[in-house]
Scaffold this active site. Structure first.
Site, PDB file in Angstrom:
ATOM      1  N   GLY A 160      41.948  32.889  47.098  1.00 53.84           N
ATOM      2  CA  GLY A 160      41.217  31.615  47.103  1.00 53.84           C
ATOM      3  C   GLY A 160      40.879  31.195  48.525  1.00 53.84           C
ATOM      4  N   SER A 179      37.073  31.077  49.660  1.00 58.85           N
ATOM      5  CA  SER A 179      35.752  30.432  49.681  1.00 58.85           C
ATOM      6  C   SER A 179      35.772  29.081  48.976  1.00 58.85           C
ATOM      7  CB  SER A 179      34.719  31.322  48.987  1.00 58.85           C
ATOM      8  OG  SER A 179      34.689  32.587  49.582  1.00 58.85           O
ATOM      9  N   SER A 236      37.608  35.812  42.554  1.00 62.25           N
ATOM     10  CA  SER A 236      37.551  36.978  41.657  1.00 62.25           C
ATOM     11  C   SER A 236      38.821  37.053  40.829  1.00 62.25           C
ATOM     12  CB  SER A 236      37.430  38.280  42.452  1.00 62.25           C
ATOM     13  OG  SER A 236      36.179  38.367  43.047  1.00 62.25           O
ATOM     14  N   GLU A 266      41.796  45.262  54.005  1.00 62.44           N
ATOM     15  CA  GLU A 266      40.900  45.747  52.955  1.00 62.44           C
ATOM     16  C   GLU A 266      40.297  47.056  53.444  1.00 62.44           C
ATOM     17  OE1 GLU A 266      38.004  43.253  49.979  1.00 62.44           O
ATOM     18  OE2 GLU A 266      38.171  42.655  52.029  1.00 62.44           O
ATOM     19  N   GLU A 288      23.885  39.650  56.278  1.00 58.19           N
ATOM     20  CA  GLU A 288      23.492  39.124  57.601  1.00 58.19           C
ATOM     21  C   GLU A 288      24.718  39.027  58.511  1.00 58.19           C
ATOM     22  OE1 GLU A 288      22.665  37.888  54.721  1.00 58.19           O
ATOM     23  OE2 GLU A 288      20.495  37.599  54.662  1.00 58.19           O
TER      24      GLU A 288
HETATM   25  C1  LIG Z   1      31.146  38.488  42.872  1.00 57.40           C
HETATM   26  C2  LIG Z   1      31.776  37.682  43.938  1.00 57.40           C
HETATM   27  C3  LIG Z   1      33.155  37.729  44.098  1.00 57.40           C
HETATM   28  C4  LIG Z   1      33.742  36.933  45.082  1.00 57.40           C
HETATM   29  N1  LIG Z   1      35.116  36.933  45.173  1.00 57.40           N
HETATM   30  C5  LIG Z   1      35.717  36.089  46.043  1.00 57.40           C
HETATM   31  C6  LIG Z   1      37.145  35.961  46.061  1.00 57.40           C
HETATM   32  O1  LIG Z   1      37.867  36.622  45.306  1.00 57.40           O
HETATM   33  N2  LIG Z   1      37.696  35.078  46.909  1.00 57.40           N
HETATM   34  C7  LIG Z   1      36.948  34.314  47.773  1.00 57.40           C
HETATM   35  O2  LIG Z   1      37.526  33.556  48.541  1.00 57.40           O
HETATM   36  N3  LIG Z   1      35.586  34.397  47.776  1.00 57.40           N
HETATM   37  C8  LIG Z   1      34.954  35.251  46.923  1.00 57.40           C
HETATM   38  N4  LIG Z   1      33.579  35.340  46.886  1.00 57.40           N
HETATM   39  C9  LIG Z   1      32.783  34.494  47.788  1.00 57.40           C
HETATM   40  C10 LIG Z   1      32.155  35.279  48.926  1.00 57.40           C
HETATM   41  O3  LIG Z   1      33.133  35.570  49.898  1.00 57.40           O
HETATM   42  C11 LIG Z   1      31.005  34.418  49.489  1.00 57.40           C
HETATM   43  O4  LIG Z   1      29.973  34.421  48.504  1.00 57.40           O
HETATM   44  C12 LIG Z   1      30.471  34.959  50.786  1.00 57.40           C
HETATM   45  O5  LIG Z   1      31.402  34.804  51.817  1.00 57.40           O
HETATM   46  C13 LIG Z   1      29.162  34.235  51.186  1.00 57.40           C
HETATM   47  O6  LIG Z   1      29.355  32.854  51.206  1.00 57.40           O
HETATM   48  P1  LIG Z   1      28.402  31.871  50.384  1.00 57.40           P
HETATM   49  O7  LIG Z   1      28.263  32.385  48.993  1.00 57.40           O
HETATM   50  O8  LIG Z   1      28.935  30.487  50.574  1.00 57.40           O
HETATM   51  O9  LIG Z   1      26.987  31.988  51.069  1.00 57.40           O
HETATM   52  P2  LIG Z   1      26.533  31.308  52.442  1.00 57.40           P
HETATM   53  O10 LIG Z   1      27.557  31.527  53.477  1.00 57.40           O
HETATM   54  O11 LIG Z   1      26.140  29.902  52.152  1.00 57.40           O
HETATM   55  O12 LIG Z   1      25.288  32.163  52.782  1.00 57.40           O
HETATM   56  C14 LIG Z   1      23.984  31.898  52.221  1.00 57.40           C
HETATM   57  C15 LIG Z   1      22.964  32.708  52.985  1.00 57.40           C
HETATM   58  O13 LIG Z   1      22.934  32.313  54.354  1.00 57.40           O
HETATM   59  C16 LIG Z   1      23.115  33.428  55.207  1.00 57.40           C
HETATM   60  N5  LIG Z   1      23.911  33.071  56.380  1.00 57.40           N
HETATM   61  C17 LIG Z   1      25.013  32.292  56.426  1.00 57.40           C
HETATM   62  N6  LIG Z   1      25.503  32.231  57.672  1.00 57.40           N
HETATM   63  C18 LIG Z   1      24.721  33.028  58.453  1.00 57.40           C
HETATM   64  C19 LIG Z   1      24.713  33.398  59.833  1.00 57.40           C
HETATM   65  N7  LIG Z   1      25.657  32.956  60.675  1.00 57.40           N
HETATM   66  N8  LIG Z   1      23.739  34.236  60.268  1.00 57.40           N
HETATM   67  C20 LIG Z   1      22.791  34.708  59.423  1.00 57.40           C
HETATM   68  N9  LIG Z   1      22.727  34.382  58.113  1.00 57.40           N
HETATM   69  C21 LIG Z   1      23.680  33.566  57.618  1.00 57.40           C
HETATM   70  C22 LIG Z   1      23.900  34.429  54.364  1.00 57.40           C
HETATM   71  O14 LIG Z   1      23.769  35.716  54.825  1.00 57.40           O
HETATM   72  C23 LIG Z   1      23.321  34.234  52.988  1.00 57.40           C
HETATM   73  O15 LIG Z   1      22.135  34.985  52.831  1.00 57.40           O
HETATM   74  C24 LIG Z   1      32.952  36.131  45.925  1.00 57.40           C
HETATM   75  C25 LIG Z   1      31.555  36.097  45.772  1.00 57.40           C
HETATM   76  C26 LIG Z   1      30.982  36.863  44.783  1.00 57.40           C
HETATM   77  C27 LIG Z   1      29.488  36.794  44.608  1.00 57.40           C
END
Ligand SMILES: Cc1cc2nc3c(=O)[nH]c(=O)nc-3n(C[C@H](O)[C@H](O)[C@H](O)COP(=O)(O)OP(=O)(O)OC[C@H]3O[C@@H](n4cnc5c(N)ncnc54)[C@H](O)[C@@H]3O)c2cc1C
Length: 412
Positions: free
Chosen positions: A147, A149, A181, A265, A396
Protein backbone atom coordinates in the site's frame (compact mmCIF):
# COMPACT_ATOMS: atom_id res chain seq x y z
CA UNK A 1 28.41 -12.98 -23.19
CA UNK A 2 27.83 -16.67 -22.74
CA UNK A 3 24.51 -17.68 -21.24
CA UNK A 4 25.19 -21.44 -21.41
CA UNK A 5 24.56 -23.23 -18.13
CA UNK A 6 27.59 -24.39 -16.20
CA UNK A 7 27.43 -28.14 -15.37
CA UNK A 8 26.10 -27.26 -11.88
CA UNK A 9 23.45 -24.96 -13.31
CA UNK A 10 22.41 -27.60 -15.88
CA UNK A 11 22.03 -30.14 -13.06
CA UNK A 12 19.96 -27.68 -11.04
CA UNK A 13 17.74 -26.99 -14.08
CA UNK A 14 17.18 -30.73 -14.45
CA UNK A 15 16.34 -30.99 -10.75
CA UNK A 16 13.71 -28.24 -11.07
CA UNK A 17 12.15 -29.90 -14.14
CA UNK A 18 11.91 -33.26 -12.39
CA UNK A 19 10.51 -31.64 -9.25
CA UNK A 20 7.75 -29.82 -11.13
CA UNK A 21 6.92 -32.94 -13.16
CA UNK A 22 6.69 -35.17 -10.09
CA UNK A 23 5.30 -32.86 -7.43
CA UNK A 24 2.89 -30.36 -9.03
CA UNK A 25 -0.55 -31.41 -7.73
CA UNK A 26 -2.42 -33.11 -10.57
CA UNK A 27 -5.76 -31.82 -9.30
CA UNK A 28 -4.62 -28.18 -9.49
CA UNK A 29 -5.62 -27.58 -13.12
CA UNK A 30 -5.70 -24.26 -14.97
CA UNK A 31 -8.99 -22.41 -15.00
CA UNK A 32 -9.62 -21.62 -18.72
CA UNK A 33 -11.70 -18.54 -17.92
CA UNK A 34 -9.44 -17.06 -15.26
CA UNK A 35 -7.94 -13.70 -16.09
CA UNK A 36 -4.28 -13.58 -15.34
CA UNK A 37 -3.28 -10.85 -12.96
CA UNK A 38 -1.07 -8.08 -14.27
CA UNK A 39 2.00 -9.51 -12.64
CA UNK A 40 4.33 -10.92 -15.32
CA UNK A 41 5.13 -14.02 -13.28
CA UNK A 42 1.55 -15.23 -13.20
CA UNK A 43 0.78 -18.09 -15.51
CA UNK A 44 -2.42 -18.01 -17.49
CA UNK A 45 -5.16 -19.99 -15.82
CA UNK A 46 -3.62 -19.76 -12.35
CA UNK A 47 -3.63 -16.94 -9.88
CA UNK A 48 -2.19 -18.37 -6.71
CA UNK A 49 -3.24 -15.69 -4.18
CA UNK A 50 -6.81 -15.88 -5.48
CA UNK A 51 -6.84 -19.68 -5.80
CA UNK A 52 -5.63 -20.02 -2.22
CA UNK A 53 -8.96 -18.73 -0.88
CA UNK A 54 -11.15 -19.93 -3.77
CA UNK A 55 -14.67 -21.20 -3.05
CA UNK A 56 -13.83 -24.18 -5.29
CA UNK A 57 -12.27 -26.81 -3.00
CA UNK A 58 -10.10 -28.31 -5.80
CA UNK A 59 -8.52 -24.93 -6.57
CA UNK A 60 -8.13 -24.03 -2.91
CA UNK A 61 -6.56 -27.35 -1.98
CA UNK A 62 -4.42 -27.38 -5.13
CA UNK A 63 -3.01 -23.94 -4.35
CA UNK A 64 -2.30 -24.86 -0.73
CA UNK A 65 -0.73 -28.18 -1.62
CA UNK A 66 1.53 -26.55 -4.22
CA UNK A 67 2.67 -23.98 -1.64
CA UNK A 68 3.42 -26.75 0.87
CA UNK A 69 5.39 -28.74 -1.71
CA UNK A 70 7.48 -25.70 -2.72
CA UNK A 71 8.01 -24.72 0.92
CA UNK A 72 9.58 -28.12 1.67
CA UNK A 73 12.54 -27.01 -0.45
CA UNK A 74 12.46 -23.34 0.49
CA UNK A 75 11.43 -22.55 -3.09
CA UNK A 76 8.68 -20.05 -2.26
CA UNK A 77 11.49 -17.83 -0.98
CA UNK A 78 14.42 -19.32 -2.94
CA UNK A 79 16.82 -16.43 -2.35
CA UNK A 80 16.30 -16.16 1.43
CA UNK A 81 18.80 -17.70 3.85
CA UNK A 82 17.98 -21.27 4.84
CA UNK A 83 17.50 -20.37 8.53
CA UNK A 84 14.51 -18.18 7.58
CA UNK A 85 12.85 -20.82 5.43
CA UNK A 86 14.56 -20.00 2.14
CA UNK A 87 16.85 -22.13 -0.01
CA UNK A 88 19.85 -19.78 -0.11
CA UNK A 89 19.91 -19.92 -3.93
CA UNK A 90 22.20 -17.62 -5.89
CA UNK A 91 20.66 -15.01 -8.20
CA UNK A 92 21.35 -17.24 -11.22
CA UNK A 93 19.83 -20.35 -9.62
CA UNK A 94 16.78 -18.34 -8.67
CA UNK A 95 16.55 -17.18 -12.29
CA UNK A 96 16.71 -20.79 -13.50
CA UNK A 97 14.04 -21.87 -10.99
CA UNK A 98 11.70 -19.12 -12.14
CA UNK A 99 12.42 -19.81 -15.82
CA UNK A 100 11.64 -23.52 -15.50
CA UNK A 101 8.47 -22.91 -13.48
CA UNK A 102 7.27 -20.48 -16.15
CA UNK A 103 8.12 -22.87 -18.96
CA UNK A 104 6.21 -25.63 -17.20
CA UNK A 105 3.32 -23.18 -16.68
CA UNK A 106 3.03 -23.66 -12.95
CA UNK A 107 2.37 -20.64 -10.72
CA UNK A 108 4.90 -18.95 -8.48
CA UNK A 109 3.70 -18.49 -4.92
CA UNK A 110 3.47 -15.50 -2.58
CA UNK A 111 5.48 -13.12 -4.77
CA UNK A 112 4.88 -9.85 -2.90
CA UNK A 113 5.76 -11.32 0.49
CA UNK A 114 8.65 -13.39 -0.80
CA UNK A 115 10.30 -10.83 -3.07
CA UNK A 116 9.35 -7.42 -1.67
CA UNK A 117 8.54 -7.57 2.02
CA UNK A 118 10.72 -10.52 3.08
CA UNK A 119 14.05 -9.04 1.94
CA UNK A 120 12.98 -5.69 3.46
CA UNK A 121 12.41 -7.31 6.86
CA UNK A 122 15.68 -9.19 6.57
CA UNK A 123 17.43 -5.85 6.05
CA UNK A 124 15.43 -3.53 8.34
CA UNK A 125 13.06 -5.60 10.52
CA UNK A 126 13.46 -6.21 14.25
CA UNK A 127 14.11 -9.75 15.51
CA UNK A 128 10.48 -9.90 16.66
CA UNK A 129 9.17 -8.78 13.23
CA UNK A 130 11.35 -11.34 11.47
CA UNK A 131 10.24 -14.13 13.82
CA UNK A 132 6.57 -13.24 13.41
CA UNK A 133 6.38 -12.64 9.68
CA UNK A 134 9.11 -14.50 7.80
CA UNK A 135 8.09 -18.13 8.53
CA UNK A 136 4.46 -17.76 7.36
CA UNK A 137 5.64 -16.09 4.12
CA UNK A 138 8.12 -18.91 3.47
CA UNK A 139 5.37 -21.49 4.05
CA UNK A 140 2.90 -19.66 1.80
CA UNK A 141 0.50 -19.20 4.69
CA UNK A 142 0.36 -15.40 4.94
CA UNK A 143 0.05 -13.08 1.97
CA UNK A 144 0.92 -9.41 1.68
CA UNK A 145 -0.01 -6.40 -0.41
CA UNK A 146 1.89 -3.17 -0.98
CA UNK A 147 0.00 0.00 0.00
CA UNK A 148 2.16 2.85 -1.27
CA UNK A 149 0.17 4.68 -3.99
CA UNK A 150 -2.61 7.14 -3.17
CA UNK A 151 -5.08 9.04 -5.34
CA UNK A 152 -2.72 12.07 -5.39
CA UNK A 153 0.55 10.21 -4.98
CA UNK A 154 1.74 7.79 -7.67
CA UNK A 155 4.83 8.92 -9.56
CA UNK A 156 5.14 11.63 -6.93
CA UNK A 157 5.02 9.08 -4.10
CA UNK A 158 6.66 11.41 -1.57
CA UNK A 159 3.48 13.52 -1.72
CA UNK A 160 1.48 10.83 0.09
CA UNK A 161 -0.97 12.06 2.72
CA UNK A 162 -2.24 9.05 4.70
CA UNK A 163 -1.63 10.33 8.19
CA UNK A 164 -0.31 8.42 11.23
CA UNK A 165 -0.36 10.15 14.61
CA UNK A 166 1.38 8.63 17.61
CA UNK A 167 -0.87 7.78 20.58
CA UNK A 168 1.05 5.86 23.25
CA UNK A 169 2.08 2.46 21.90
CA UNK A 170 0.06 2.92 18.71
CA UNK A 171 -0.17 5.00 15.58
CA UNK A 172 -3.66 6.16 14.63
CA UNK A 173 -3.89 5.95 10.85
CA UNK A 174 -6.32 7.88 8.60
CA UNK A 175 -6.31 8.13 4.82
CA UNK A 176 -6.59 6.17 1.59
CA UNK A 177 -4.45 3.93 -0.57
CA UNK A 178 -5.32 2.94 -4.15
CA UNK A 179 -4.36 0.38 -6.82
CA UNK A 180 -3.21 -2.05 -4.14
CA UNK A 181 -2.56 -5.23 -6.16
CA UNK A 182 -4.30 -8.25 -4.65
CA UNK A 183 -5.26 -6.09 -1.63
CA UNK A 184 -8.54 -7.94 -1.15
CA UNK A 185 -6.70 -11.28 -0.98
CA UNK A 186 -3.98 -10.16 1.43
CA UNK A 187 -3.73 -10.99 5.12
CA UNK A 188 -1.36 -8.11 5.84
CA UNK A 189 -0.34 -4.81 4.23
CA UNK A 190 2.89 -2.86 4.25
CA UNK A 191 2.08 0.82 3.93
CA UNK A 192 3.76 4.19 3.83
CA UNK A 193 2.22 6.83 6.08
CA UNK A 194 2.96 10.47 6.79
CA UNK A 195 4.19 11.04 10.31
CA UNK A 196 5.56 14.56 9.79
CA UNK A 197 3.27 16.79 7.72
CA UNK A 198 5.76 19.68 7.76
CA UNK A 199 8.79 17.72 6.60
CA UNK A 200 10.90 19.31 3.90
CA UNK A 201 11.76 17.63 1.65
CA UNK A 202 8.50 15.68 1.81
CA UNK A 203 10.06 12.22 1.81
CA UNK A 204 11.70 12.84 5.20
CA UNK A 205 8.32 12.70 7.00
CA UNK A 206 7.26 9.20 5.95
CA UNK A 207 7.13 5.99 8.02
CA UNK A 208 6.84 2.31 6.97
CA UNK A 209 4.19 0.27 8.85
CA UNK A 210 2.96 -3.33 8.83
CA UNK A 211 -0.83 -3.50 9.13
CA UNK A 212 -3.04 -6.53 9.74
CA UNK A 213 -6.01 -6.13 7.33
CA UNK A 214 -8.34 -7.20 10.13
CA UNK A 215 -7.45 -4.13 12.20
CA UNK A 216 -10.67 -2.24 13.06
CA UNK A 217 -10.89 0.86 10.83
CA UNK A 218 -9.29 -0.80 7.78
CA UNK A 219 -11.64 -1.29 4.82
CA UNK A 220 -10.59 -2.96 1.57
CA UNK A 221 -12.68 -2.39 -1.56
CA UNK A 222 -11.84 -4.18 -4.82
CA UNK A 223 -11.57 -2.01 -7.96
CA UNK A 224 -12.86 -3.35 -11.27
CA UNK A 225 -10.52 -2.98 -14.24
CA UNK A 226 -11.10 -2.53 -17.98
CA UNK A 227 -11.56 -6.32 -18.37
CA UNK A 228 -14.18 -6.61 -15.64
CA UNK A 229 -11.68 -8.30 -13.36
CA UNK A 230 -10.67 -7.07 -9.88
CA UNK A 231 -6.88 -7.39 -9.60
CA UNK A 232 -6.48 -4.50 -7.15
CA UNK A 233 -8.22 -2.55 -4.38
CA UNK A 234 -8.54 0.75 -2.66
CA UNK A 235 -7.95 0.71 1.07
CA UNK A 236 -9.40 3.13 3.59
CA UNK A 237 -8.01 3.80 7.07
CA UNK A 238 -10.30 5.42 9.64
CA UNK A 239 -8.82 5.71 13.11
CA UNK A 240 -7.02 2.42 12.57
CA UNK A 241 -4.74 1.71 15.54
CA UNK A 242 -1.45 0.11 14.53
CA UNK A 243 1.08 -0.91 17.19
CA UNK A 244 4.33 1.06 17.16
CA UNK A 245 6.01 -2.37 17.27
CA UNK A 246 4.84 -2.76 13.63
CA UNK A 247 7.01 0.11 12.43
CA UNK A 248 9.89 -0.99 10.19
CA UNK A 249 12.92 1.27 10.63
CA UNK A 250 12.80 4.62 12.36
CA UNK A 251 9.94 7.09 12.40
CA UNK A 252 10.17 9.51 9.44
CA UNK A 253 12.81 7.29 7.77
CA UNK A 254 10.36 4.96 6.01
CA UNK A 255 11.16 6.36 2.58
CA UNK A 256 14.58 4.72 2.66
CA UNK A 257 13.06 1.40 3.78
CA UNK A 258 10.56 1.62 0.90
CA UNK A 259 13.25 2.43 -1.68
CA UNK A 260 15.16 -0.64 -0.50
CA UNK A 261 11.97 -2.70 -0.79
CA UNK A 262 11.50 -1.59 -4.41
CA UNK A 263 15.14 -2.31 -5.24
CA UNK A 264 14.60 -5.93 -4.16
CA UNK A 265 12.06 -6.34 -6.95
CA UNK A 266 14.16 -8.38 -9.32
CA UNK A 267 14.27 -8.04 -13.06
CA UNK A 268 12.64 -11.43 -13.48
CA UNK A 269 12.47 -13.70 -16.45
CA UNK A 270 8.70 -14.18 -16.10
CA UNK A 271 7.62 -11.64 -18.71
CA UNK A 272 10.02 -12.96 -21.37
CA UNK A 273 8.76 -16.51 -21.07
CA UNK A 274 5.18 -15.29 -21.13
CA UNK A 275 5.84 -13.41 -24.39
CA UNK A 276 7.79 -16.32 -25.87
CA UNK A 277 4.89 -18.68 -25.17
CA UNK A 278 2.36 -16.22 -26.61
CA UNK A 279 4.38 -15.88 -29.85
CA UNK A 280 4.73 -19.68 -30.09
CA UNK A 281 0.96 -20.11 -29.71
CA UNK A 282 0.31 -17.44 -32.32
CA UNK A 283 2.69 -19.00 -34.83
CA UNK A 284 1.27 -22.48 -34.27
CA UNK A 285 -2.30 -21.26 -34.65
CA UNK A 286 -1.55 -19.37 -37.84
CA UNK A 287 -0.08 -22.57 -39.30
CA UNK A 288 -3.22 -24.60 -38.55
CA UNK A 289 -6.24 -24.86 -40.92
CA UNK A 290 -8.52 -23.39 -38.23
CA UNK A 291 -6.06 -20.58 -37.62
CA UNK A 292 -5.91 -19.63 -41.29
CA UNK A 293 -9.67 -19.08 -41.26
CA UNK A 294 -9.30 -16.59 -38.41
CA UNK A 295 -6.67 -14.56 -40.14
CA UNK A 296 -7.35 -11.11 -41.41
CA UNK A 297 -7.43 -10.91 -45.17
CA UNK A 298 -4.09 -9.81 -46.57
CA UNK A 299 -2.40 -10.49 -43.21
CA UNK A 300 0.73 -11.96 -44.77
CA UNK A 301 2.21 -8.66 -45.83
CA UNK A 302 2.35 -6.81 -42.57
CA UNK A 303 1.73 -9.26 -39.78
CA UNK A 304 4.43 -11.76 -40.71
CA UNK A 305 6.97 -8.95 -40.49
CA UNK A 306 5.52 -7.79 -37.20
CA UNK A 307 5.65 -11.24 -35.62
CA UNK A 308 9.30 -11.58 -36.60
CA UNK A 309 9.97 -8.19 -35.02
CA UNK A 310 8.22 -9.17 -31.78
CA UNK A 311 10.23 -12.40 -31.67
CA UNK A 312 13.45 -10.43 -32.05
CA UNK A 313 12.42 -8.01 -29.29
CA UNK A 314 11.52 -10.90 -27.01
CA UNK A 315 15.07 -12.27 -27.47
CA UNK A 316 16.47 -8.83 -26.68
CA UNK A 317 14.40 -8.75 -23.47
CA UNK A 318 15.74 -12.17 -22.50
CA UNK A 319 19.27 -10.84 -22.88
CA UNK A 320 18.52 -7.72 -20.85
CA UNK A 321 17.13 -9.91 -18.04
CA UNK A 322 20.16 -12.23 -18.17
CA UNK A 323 22.52 -9.28 -18.14
CA UNK A 324 20.75 -7.79 -15.11
CA UNK A 325 20.82 -11.04 -13.16
CA UNK A 326 24.48 -11.61 -14.07
CA UNK A 327 25.24 -8.22 -12.59
CA UNK A 328 23.45 -9.25 -9.38
CA UNK A 329 25.31 -12.55 -9.37
CA UNK A 330 28.58 -10.61 -9.52
CA UNK A 331 27.53 -8.63 -6.41
CA UNK A 332 26.24 -5.54 -8.23
CA UNK A 333 22.93 -3.79 -7.64
CA UNK A 334 20.95 -3.11 -10.81
CA UNK A 335 20.04 0.55 -10.84
CA UNK A 336 19.03 2.11 -14.14
CA UNK A 337 19.29 -1.38 -15.75
CA UNK A 338 16.12 -2.36 -13.88
CA UNK A 339 14.41 0.62 -15.54
CA UNK A 340 15.68 -0.46 -18.99
CA UNK A 341 14.21 -3.90 -18.37
CA UNK A 342 10.89 -2.56 -17.06
CA UNK A 343 10.46 -0.03 -19.86
CA UNK A 344 11.34 -2.41 -22.68
CA UNK A 345 9.19 -5.19 -21.23
CA UNK A 346 6.13 -2.99 -20.68
CA UNK A 347 6.23 -1.49 -24.16
CA UNK A 348 6.88 -4.89 -25.76
CA UNK A 349 3.84 -6.26 -23.89
CA UNK A 350 1.67 -3.63 -25.60
CA UNK A 351 3.24 -4.11 -29.04
CA UNK A 352 2.88 -7.90 -28.84
CA UNK A 353 -0.77 -7.64 -27.82
CA UNK A 354 -1.40 -5.32 -30.77
CA UNK A 355 0.36 -7.64 -33.23
CA UNK A 356 -1.62 -10.67 -32.06
CA UNK A 357 -4.93 -8.84 -32.19
CA UNK A 358 -4.13 -7.33 -35.59
CA UNK A 359 -3.46 -10.76 -37.09
CA UNK A 360 -7.07 -11.76 -36.51
CA UNK A 361 -8.80 -8.68 -37.90
CA UNK A 362 -12.44 -8.52 -36.85
CA UNK A 363 -12.15 -11.89 -35.04
CA UNK A 364 -10.07 -10.04 -32.48
CA UNK A 365 -13.22 -8.20 -31.42
CA UNK A 366 -14.59 -11.40 -29.85
CA UNK A 367 -14.30 -11.04 -26.08
CA UNK A 368 -15.96 -14.31 -25.06
CA UNK A 369 -13.23 -16.90 -25.01
CA UNK A 370 -15.37 -19.75 -26.33
CA UNK A 371 -15.56 -18.69 -29.99
CA UNK A 372 -12.55 -16.45 -30.24
CA UNK A 373 -9.27 -17.40 -31.91
CA UNK A 374 -6.80 -18.72 -29.34
CA UNK A 375 -9.55 -18.36 -26.73
CA UNK A 376 -9.26 -14.57 -27.04
CA UNK A 377 -5.71 -14.63 -25.68
CA UNK A 378 -4.51 -11.55 -27.59
CA UNK A 379 -7.74 -9.61 -27.21
CA UNK A 380 -7.53 -10.08 -23.45
CA UNK A 381 -3.81 -9.34 -23.53
CA UNK A 382 -4.52 -6.02 -25.24
CA UNK A 383 -6.66 -4.95 -22.32
CA UNK A 384 -4.24 -6.41 -19.78
CA UNK A 385 -1.34 -4.53 -21.36
CA UNK A 386 -2.94 -1.09 -21.09
CA UNK A 387 -1.61 -0.71 -17.55
CA UNK A 388 1.81 -2.17 -18.33
CA UNK A 389 3.38 1.22 -19.00
CA UNK A 390 2.48 2.63 -15.58
CA UNK A 391 1.81 -0.18 -13.11
CA UNK A 392 5.43 -0.66 -12.04
CA UNK A 393 6.35 3.01 -12.39
CA UNK A 394 5.32 5.04 -15.44
CA UNK A 395 7.40 4.80 -18.63
CA UNK A 396 8.20 8.53 -18.46
CA UNK A 397 9.66 8.01 -15.00
CA UNK A 398 11.70 5.02 -16.22
CA UNK A 399 13.03 7.16 -19.07
CA UNK A 400 13.97 9.89 -16.58
CA UNK A 401 15.93 7.33 -14.54
CA UNK A 402 17.73 5.99 -17.62
CA UNK A 403 18.51 9.50 -18.86
CA UNK A 404 19.84 10.87 -15.58
CA UNK A 405 21.29 7.87 -13.70
CA UNK A 406 22.19 5.76 -16.71
CA UNK A 407 23.34 8.33 -19.25
CA UNK A 408 24.28 11.15 -16.89
CA UNK A 409 22.09 13.69 -18.67
CA UNK A 410 21.25 16.83 -16.67
CA UNK A 411 17.99 16.82 -14.67
CA UNK A 412 16.74 20.01 -16.27
C1 LIG B 1 -2.34 -2.78 -12.38
C2 LIG B 1 -1.73 -1.89 -11.38
C3 LIG B 1 -1.24 -2.44 -10.20
C4 LIG B 1 -0.70 -1.58 -9.23
N1 LIG B 1 -0.30 -2.13 -8.04
C5 LIG B 1 0.12 -1.31 -7.05
C6 LIG B 1 0.42 -1.83 -5.75
O1 LIG B 1 0.32 -3.04 -5.49
N2 LIG B 1 0.79 -0.98 -4.78
C7 LIG B 1 0.92 0.37 -5.00
O2 LIG B 1 1.29 1.09 -4.08
N3 LIG B 1 0.63 0.91 -6.22
C8 LIG B 1 0.22 0.11 -7.24
N4 LIG B 1 -0.09 0.63 -8.48
C9 LIG B 1 0.01 2.08 -8.69
C10 LIG B 1 1.20 2.46 -9.56
O3 LIG B 1 2.38 2.38 -8.80
C11 LIG B 1 0.94 3.88 -10.09
O4 LIG B 1 -0.12 3.77 -11.05
C12 LIG B 1 2.15 4.48 -10.75
O5 LIG B 1 3.14 4.77 -9.81
C13 LIG B 1 1.78 5.78 -11.50
O6 LIG B 1 1.13 6.67 -10.65
P1 LIG B 1 -0.29 7.30 -11.03
O7 LIG B 1 -1.19 6.21 -11.49
O8 LIG B 1 -0.72 8.14 -9.87
O9 LIG B 1 -0.01 8.23 -12.27
P2 LIG B 1 0.65 9.68 -12.25
O10 LIG B 1 1.86 9.67 -11.41
O11 LIG B 1 -0.41 10.67 -11.91
O12 LIG B 1 1.07 9.83 -13.73
C14 LIG B 1 0.16 10.26 -14.76
C15 LIG B 1 0.96 10.58 -16.00
O13 LIG B 1 1.87 11.65 -15.75
C16 LIG B 1 3.19 11.28 -16.10
N5 LIG B 1 4.16 11.85 -15.16
C17 LIG B 1 4.06 11.94 -13.82
N6 LIG B 1 5.17 12.48 -13.29
C18 LIG B 1 6.03 12.71 -14.32
C19 LIG B 1 7.35 13.25 -14.43
N7 LIG B 1 8.04 13.62 -13.34
N8 LIG B 1 7.91 13.34 -15.66
C20 LIG B 1 7.23 12.94 -16.77
N9 LIG B 1 5.97 12.45 -16.74
C21 LIG B 1 5.37 12.32 -15.53
C22 LIG B 1 3.21 9.76 -15.96
O14 LIG B 1 4.23 9.19 -16.69
C23 LIG B 1 1.84 9.37 -16.45
O15 LIG B 1 1.82 9.28 -17.86
C24 LIG B 1 -0.62 -0.19 -9.47
C25 LIG B 1 -1.10 0.35 -10.67
C26 LIG B 1 -1.65 -0.49 -11.61
C27 LIG B 1 -2.20 0.11 -12.88
Amino acid sequence: MNWEDTPDQAAFREEVRAFVRDRFPAAYTPDPDAEQSLEPEDVRGYNWPVDRTSADPARREGAREWAAVLAERGWITPHWPVEYGGAGLSALEEFILQEEMMRARVPTVNGIGAFLLGPTLLAHGTDAQQAEHLPPIARGERTWAQGFSEPEAGSDLAGLRTRAVRDGDHYVVDGQKVWTSLGQHADWLFVLVRTDPDASPKHRGITFLLVDVNTPGVTVRPIRDIRGDTPFSEIFFENARVPVANRVGEENRGWYVAMDALSFERAGIGATIKYEQAIARLVEHIGSPEGREHLREGWEHGVRQEIARRYTEMRVLYNIARYTVSKQAAGGVPGYEASVNQLFSAELHQRLARTGARAFGSHALLWQRRNAPLAGAFTHMRMDAVAATFLGGASEIQRNVIATRGLGLPRS
